[in-house]
Design an enzyme around this catalytic site. Structure first.
Site, PDB file in Angstrom:
ATOM      1  N   LYS A  10     -76.372 -13.303   3.316  1.00 38.94           N
ATOM      2  CA  LYS A  10     -77.816 -13.398   3.072  1.00 38.94           C
ATOM      3  C   LYS A  10     -78.455 -12.002   3.042  1.00 38.94           C
ATOM      4  CE  LYS A  10     -77.840 -17.818   5.480  1.00 38.94           C
ATOM      5  NZ  LYS A  10     -78.486 -18.647   6.508  1.00 38.94           N
ATOM      6  N   TYR A  50     -80.197 -25.304  -0.685  1.00 37.06           N
ATOM      7  CA  TYR A  50     -80.549 -25.828   0.636  1.00 37.06           C
ATOM      8  C   TYR A  50     -81.262 -27.172   0.568  1.00 37.06           C
ATOM      9  CZ  TYR A  50     -79.081 -21.506   2.908  1.00 37.06           C
ATOM     10  OH  TYR A  50     -78.335 -20.462   3.412  1.00 37.06           O
ATOM     11  N   ASN A 113     -79.428 -15.163   9.985  1.00 39.68           N
ATOM     12  CA  ASN A 113     -78.124 -15.315  10.652  1.00 39.68           C
ATOM     13  C   ASN A 113     -76.973 -14.855   9.757  1.00 39.68           C
ATOM     14  OD1 ASN A 113     -78.121 -17.423   8.865  1.00 39.68           O
ATOM     15  ND2 ASN A 113     -77.649 -19.014  10.355  1.00 39.68           N
ATOM     16  N   HIS A 116     -73.897 -17.696   5.138  1.00 39.69           N
ATOM     17  CA  HIS A 116     -73.848 -19.146   4.942  1.00 39.69           C
ATOM     18  C   HIS A 116     -72.434 -19.482   4.488  1.00 39.69           C
ATOM     19  CE1 HIS A 116     -74.806 -23.193   3.508  1.00 39.69           C
ATOM     20  NE2 HIS A 116     -74.055 -22.894   2.461  1.00 39.69           N
ATOM     21  N   GLU A 127     -72.088 -26.417  -3.955  1.00 39.17           N
ATOM     22  CA  GLU A 127     -72.661 -25.074  -3.801  1.00 39.17           C
ATOM     23  C   GLU A 127     -71.972 -24.075  -4.732  1.00 39.17           C
ATOM     24  OE1 GLU A 127     -72.435 -24.532   0.469  1.00 39.17           O
ATOM     25  OE2 GLU A 127     -73.934 -26.092   0.815  1.00 39.17           O
TER      26      GLU A 127
HETATM   27  P1  CMP Z   1     -77.184 -21.853   7.018  1.00 42.77           P
HETATM   28  O1  CMP Z   1     -75.810 -22.070   7.558  1.00 42.77           O
HETATM   29  O2  CMP Z   1     -77.320 -21.021   5.812  1.00 42.77           O
HETATM   30  O3  CMP Z   1     -77.824 -23.298   6.734  1.00 42.77           O
HETATM   31  C1  CMP Z   1     -79.191 -23.583   6.862  1.00 42.77           C
HETATM   32  C2  CMP Z   1     -79.975 -22.395   7.341  1.00 42.77           C
HETATM   33  O4  CMP Z   1     -81.283 -22.670   7.791  1.00 42.77           O
HETATM   34  C3  CMP Z   1     -79.293 -21.793   8.537  1.00 42.77           C
HETATM   35  O5  CMP Z   1     -78.078 -21.192   8.167  1.00 42.77           O
HETATM   36  C4  CMP Z   1     -80.387 -20.860   9.059  1.00 42.77           C
HETATM   37  O6  CMP Z   1     -80.409 -19.647   8.344  1.00 42.77           O
HETATM   38  C5  CMP Z   1     -81.667 -21.618   8.693  1.00 42.77           C
HETATM   39  N1  CMP Z   1     -82.359 -22.175   9.844  1.00 42.77           N
HETATM   40  C6  CMP Z   1     -83.547 -21.756  10.310  1.00 42.77           C
HETATM   41  N2  CMP Z   1     -83.939 -22.480  11.358  1.00 42.77           N
HETATM   42  C7  CMP Z   1     -82.981 -23.386  11.585  1.00 42.77           C
HETATM   43  C8  CMP Z   1     -82.820 -24.429  12.550  1.00 42.77           C
HETATM   44  N3  CMP Z   1     -83.722 -24.675  13.489  1.00 42.77           N
HETATM   45  N4  CMP Z   1     -81.686 -25.168  12.485  1.00 42.77           N
HETATM   46  C9  CMP Z   1     -80.755 -24.937  11.516  1.00 42.77           C
HETATM   47  N5  CMP Z   1     -80.880 -23.962  10.567  1.00 42.77           N
HETATM   48  C10 CMP Z   1     -81.980 -23.194  10.610  1.00 42.77           C
END
Ligand code: CMP
Length: 134
Positions: A10, A50, A113, A116, A127
């Protein structure tokens, strides 16, 4: 069993110069990066990627985060690639992610984070098809 999965570094990860480190961890796990490209996601593609999270409290924050800068998308292949990539990434919430995982080592918030990785074979197929001719 040989699998293919979708991985995206990301914008927070790209901006902080973590691409080489992450690719090296992927290779270290015995997986192959078959294809890799740098791109700027537009809102439409980000919302498609998403779509399972549409309507959740964090959806808009997540979309804004993934369209603010360049991402690196990858097609990763190997034995148990889906599970291995999820293990390398660590828990979604960086505070719960183990040390030695990508999010545990580099995450700075639940939204920022770093990475993904698809959560199932079905998600991987969907995806990957958004970014690669497969
Ligand atoms: P990702 O694995 O890319 O999948 C969904 C993304 O939503 C997650 O990583 C985070 O970057 C984002 N996200 C933000 N807030 C939350 C939350 N409370 N729970 C899960 N995903 C979140």
């Amino acid at each position: 069993m040989k699998e293919r999965t979708f991985v995206m570094i990301k914008p927070d990860g790209v901006k902080r110069g973590l691409v080489d480190e992450i690719v090296s961890r992927i290779h270290g796990a015995g997986l192959k990066v078959v294809s890799k490209k740098v791109l700027m996601l537009n809102r439409r593609t980000a919302e498609k990627l998403y779509e399972v999270h549409r309507g959740k409290e964090f959806f808009e924050r997540l979309i804004v985060h993934v369209i603010w800068g360049e991402s690196v998308v990858m097609l990763v292949e190997g034995e148990r690639a889906i599970t291995k990539m999820r293990e390398l990434a660590g828990a979604t919430d960086w505070r719960k992610a183990a040390e030695g995982t990508i999010r545990g080592d580099f995450g700075t918030s639940i939204t920022e984070n770093v990475i993904h990785a698809s959560d199932s074979a079905k998600s991987a197929k969907r995806e990957l098809s958004l970014f690669f001719q497969i």
